[in-house]
Motif scaffolding. Sequence first.
Motif, PDB file in Angstrom:
ATOM      1  N   MET A   1       5.034  -4.515  -1.853  1.00  0.00           N
ATOM      2  CA  MET A   1       4.894  -5.590  -2.803  1.00  0.00           C
ATOM      3  C   MET A   1       3.490  -5.769  -3.318  1.00  0.00           C
ATOM      4  N   LYS A   2       2.636  -5.665  -2.243  1.00  0.00           N
ATOM      5  CA  LYS A   2       1.194  -5.788  -2.479  1.00  0.00           C
ATOM      6  C   LYS A   2       0.785  -4.340  -3.305  1.00  0.00           C
ATOM      7  N   SER A   5       1.688  -4.947  -7.386  1.00  0.00           N
ATOM      8  CA  SER A   5       0.575  -5.798  -8.011  1.00  0.00           C
ATOM      9  C   SER A   5      -0.601  -4.998  -8.423  1.00  0.00           C
ATOM     10  N   THR A   8       0.594  -2.631 -11.262  1.00  0.00           N
ATOM     11  CA  THR A   8       0.912  -3.433 -12.463  1.00  0.00           C
ATOM     12  C   THR A   8      -0.591  -3.948 -13.266  1.00  0.00           C
ATOM     13  N   THR A   9      -1.322  -4.368 -12.403  1.00  0.00           N
ATOM     14  CA  THR A   9      -2.588  -4.761 -12.956  1.00  0.00           C
ATOM     15  C   THR A   9      -3.509  -3.424 -13.429  1.00  0.00           C
ATOM     16  N   ALA A  32      -7.718  -4.864 -10.435  1.00  0.00           N
ATOM     17  CA  ALA A  32      -6.886  -3.964  -9.636  1.00  0.00           C
ATOM     18  C   ALA A  32      -7.437  -3.300  -8.501  1.00  0.00           C
ATOM     19  N   SER A  35      -7.967  -6.255  -5.971  1.00  0.00           N
ATOM     20  CA  SER A  35      -6.551  -6.406  -5.694  1.00  0.00           C
ATOM     21  C   SER A  35      -6.158  -5.908  -4.492  1.00  0.00           C
ATOM     22  N   PRO A  39      -5.135  -9.592  -1.780  1.00  0.00           N
ATOM     23  CA  PRO A  39      -3.776  -9.838  -2.292  1.00  0.00           C
ATOM     24  C   PRO A  39      -3.881 -11.055  -3.676  1.00  0.00           C
ATOM     25  N   GLY A  40      -3.289 -10.791  -4.711  1.00  0.00           N
ATOM     26  CA  GLY A  40      -3.070 -11.580  -5.803  1.00  0.00           C
ATOM     27  C   GLY A  40      -4.187 -11.893  -6.634  1.00  0.00           C
ATOM     28  N   THR A  43      -3.343 -10.155 -10.308  1.00  0.00           N
ATOM     29  CA  THR A  43      -2.230 -11.207 -11.060  1.00  0.00           C
ATOM     30  C   THR A  43      -3.066 -12.301 -11.582  1.00  0.00           C
ATOM     31  N   SER A  46      -5.060 -11.380 -14.528  1.00  0.00           N
ATOM     32  CA  SER A  46      -4.304 -10.957 -15.847  1.00  0.00           C
ATOM     33  C   SER A  46      -3.758 -12.280 -16.105  1.00  0.00           C
TER      34      SER A  46
END
Length: 56
Positions: A1-2, A5, A8-9, A32, A35, A39-40, A43, A46
């Motif tokens: 999941m990390k 992110s 996608t960034t 990115a 990130s 973490p986060g 996101t 963005s």
Amino acid sequence: MKNASVVTTALDGVMELAKGRRKSGLLLLGAAAVSSRVPGFGTATSMLLRVYRRLR
């Protein structure tokens, strides 16, 4: 999941560069990179960029 992110960034950053928005593209690519350690962060960056555009 990390990793999702970060990816996608980074993709958002590449898309911004393709649209000719150099500053926001570089900002998102930098976010990115950060990130991957915080973490986060990508996101949040963005989301803040999108809010800024709506308010502008």
